[in-house]
Write a protein that holds these residues in place. Structure first.
Motif, mmCIF file in Angstrom:
data_model
loop_
_atom_site.group_PDB
_atom_site.id
_atom_site.type_symbol
_atom_site.label_atom_id
_atom_site.label_comp_id
_atom_site.label_asym_id
_atom_site.label_seq_id
_atom_site.Cartn_x
_atom_site.Cartn_y
_atom_site.Cartn_z
ATOM 1 N N ASP A 256 0.815 -1.213 0.000
ATOM 2 C CA ASP A 256 0.000 0.000 0.000
ATOM 3 C C ASP A 256 0.852 1.268 0.000
ATOM 4 O OD1 ASP A 256 -2.090 -1.754 0.157
ATOM 5 O OD2 ASP A 256 -2.651 -1.250 2.221
ATOM 6 N N TYR A 260 -2.108 3.442 -3.884
ATOM 7 C CA TYR A 260 -3.281 2.568 -3.829
ATOM 8 C C TYR A 260 -4.477 3.292 -4.415
ATOM 9 C CZ TYR A 260 -6.268 -1.070 -1.752
ATOM 10 O OH TYR A 260 -7.136 -2.111 -1.552
ATOM 11 N N THR A 265 -11.609 -4.268 -6.167
ATOM 12 C CA THR A 265 -11.385 -5.571 -6.775
ATOM 13 C C THR A 265 -10.799 -6.593 -5.812
ATOM 14 O OG1 THR A 265 -9.255 -4.764 -7.608
ATOM 15 C CG2 THR A 265 -11.132 -4.647 -9.102
ATOM 16 N N GLU A 267 -7.893 -6.886 -4.265
ATOM 17 C CA GLU A 267 -6.549 -7.376 -4.589
ATOM 18 C C GLU A 267 -5.446 -6.853 -3.671
ATOM 19 O OE1 GLU A 267 -5.407 -8.601 -8.745
ATOM 20 O OE2 GLU A 267 -6.285 -6.630 -9.017
ATOM 21 N N LEU A 271 -1.547 -7.708 -4.420
ATOM 22 C CA LEU A 271 -0.633 -6.656 -4.873
ATOM 23 C C LEU A 271 0.569 -6.530 -3.944
ATOM 24 C CD1 LEU A 271 -3.228 -3.921 -5.859
ATOM 25 C CD2 LEU A 271 -1.781 -5.212 -7.430
ATOM 26 N N THR A 299 1.143 -4.295 -11.553
ATOM 27 C CA THR A 299 -0.119 -3.737 -11.061
ATOM 28 C C THR A 299 -1.040 -3.239 -12.172
ATOM 29 O OG1 THR A 299 0.836 -1.513 -10.781
ATOM 30 C CG2 THR A 299 0.982 -3.019 -8.900
ATOM 31 N N PRO A 301 -3.093 -4.629 -14.548
ATOM 32 C CA PRO A 301 -4.491 -5.101 -14.606
ATOM 33 C C PRO A 301 -5.352 -4.536 -13.473
ATOM 34 C CG PRO A 301 -2.983 -6.916 -15.002
ATOM 35 C CD PRO A 301 -2.142 -5.756 -14.539
ATOM 36 N N TYR A 302 -4.783 -4.507 -12.265
ATOM 37 C CA TYR A 302 -5.514 -3.952 -11.125
ATOM 38 C C TYR A 302 -5.852 -2.490 -11.354
ATOM 39 C CZ TYR A 302 -5.587 -1.274 -6.754
ATOM 40 O OH TYR A 302 -5.875 -0.362 -5.767
ATOM 41 N N ARG A 303 -4.885 -1.709 -11.810
ATOM 42 C CA ARG A 303 -5.112 -0.275 -11.971
ATOM 43 C C ARG A 303 -6.134 0.011 -13.060
ATOM 44 N NH1 ARG A 303 -0.867 1.952 -13.935
ATOM 45 N NH2 ARG A 303 0.545 0.162 -14.099
ATOM 46 N N THR A 306 -9.730 -1.384 -11.762
ATOM 47 C CA THR A 306 -10.201 -0.607 -10.614
ATOM 48 C C THR A 306 -10.576 0.803 -11.036
ATOM 49 O OG1 THR A 306 -8.811 -1.906 -9.113
ATOM 50 C CG2 THR A 306 -9.630 0.186 -8.286
ATOM 51 N N LEU A 340 -7.874 -10.708 -12.955
ATOM 52 C CA LEU A 340 -7.424 -10.353 -11.604
ATOM 53 C C LEU A 340 -6.981 -11.577 -10.808
ATOM 54 C CD1 LEU A 340 -10.185 -7.746 -10.739
ATOM 55 C CD2 LEU A 340 -7.801 -7.287 -11.346
#
Length: 342
Positions: A256, A260, A265, A267, A271, A299, A301-303, A306, A340
């Motif tokens: 974090d 963040y 999602t 994750e 992450l 990161t 896909p997460y970004r 999200t 994810l």
């Protein structure tokens, strides 16, 4: 001189220290709180996080789940996607923390009850808490003091409302082998099976209301929890935290602390584990500057996902349409969930 000084003894910091020890680096972790630390967390590990723990040699008890289900607040509309490979794991935050701490101790990682006071960077070393190391990893959380001390913190855009999370456990037998996400006009409620006879319920919202008031927006979930004994409420936020960079000289930001977006999602732990692994890989190769690119790659896909979901959430009229849209496009919803889950 220590090879690696890790600031923060939560999952991100302990995972970093474990990877370092396995790579032959001497690692010391600074953490002022006693282990295990409980905190607001959805407590659902995606399949990628489960595999990351296996690579670390960490064994933790939990309750497997097979995918994600979205539901409207009244439960009338649903959309679900099951994982194509592997399973997720619902794990109490304290159990995960204790398991990581045990693995770190097994590998000879030194842990000190201390804060990273007196942080000082030179061309060849980093000093904090009277200790000198070749490199330092800051894994000190959402509101990272190290990120701020290095001038890497950036305020969140004022145009976007801040979002907060709350979590509570309920003594009720899990009713699904999926993590359920209920969507209301202003909030989401996440239900994770974490053990036999226990579910964790996390609520994310920009409305700063008591937990029970938040749950009033989810009548279908309230019916499931009716009469169940409830534990204490844990809170966190604001969730969105920005960093100008992940690397400053010999200091790397992990978990974090690296920045963040949101817990939408689920994750956060995945992450943290991925960034810990990437950071140590770069340090072991003596290429700390390469971590910035590695973090962006890990990161992405997460970004992307999200950010898309947050765009919908920040338009209250659009939020209630998320579940019907996911139900109408099952291949798209399934692809997103499995992206994810990697």
């Amino acid at each position: 001189m220590i090879d690696l000084l890790v600031v923060g003894g939560g999952p991100a910091g302990l995972a970093t220290a474990i990877h370092a020890a396995r790579a032959g680096l001497s690692a010391t972790v600074l953490e002022p709180r006693a282990t295990p630390v409980d905190k607001a967390c959805g407590e659902g590990l995606m399949p990628g996080a489960v595999r990351a723990l296996e690579r670390l040699g960490v064994e933790v008890a939990g309750r497997p789940f097979a995918g994600i289900r979205y539901l409207s607040a009244d439960g009338a509309r649903t959309a679900e996607a099951r994982f194509r490979s592997g399973h997720g794991l619902g794990v109490r935050r304290t159990a995960l923390h204790a398991a990581l701490a045990a693995r770190a101790e097994q590998l000879g990682v030194r842990r000190l009850t201390a804060r990273a006071d007196g942080l000082r960077l030179t061309r060849h070393a980093v000093t904090a808490a009277g200790l000198t190391a070749r490199h330092l990893v800051a894994a000190d959380g959402l509101h990272s003091p190290v990120r701020r001390a290095l001038g890497l913190h950036r305020p969140a855009p004022a145009r976007l409302p801040a979002r907060y999370g709350q979590r509570r456990h309920f003594a009720v037998e899990p009713w699904s082998d999926l993590v359920e996400v209920y969507w209301s006009r202003h909030a989401e409620a996440y239900v994770t099976p974490v053990a036999d006879g226990t579910v964790g319920v996390a609520v994310l919202s920009s409305e700063r209301l008591p937990f029970d008031r938040q749950l009033d927006a989810f009548p279908a979930l309230l019916a499931r929890l009716d009469g169940a004994q409830a534990g204490p409420v844990r809170g966190a936020g604001p969730l969105r935290q920005r960093a100008a960079a992940r690397v400053r000289g010999r200091v790397l930001l992990v978990g974090d602390a690296a920045g963040y977006l949101d817990a939408l999602t689920g994750e956060g732990v995945a992450l943290a584990l991925a960034s810990a692994e990437a950071a140590v890989r770069c340090l072991a190769a003596d290429r700390p500057a390469a971590y910035e690119r590695a973090w962006h790659r890990a990161t992405r896909p997460y970004r992307l996902l999200t950010s898309a979901l947050l765009a919908a959430r920040h338009q209250p009229w659009l939020g209630p349409h998320v579940v019907p849209l996911a139900a109408a496009l099952p291949p798209v919803f399934g692809a997103a969930v499995n992206l994810l889950a990697r």
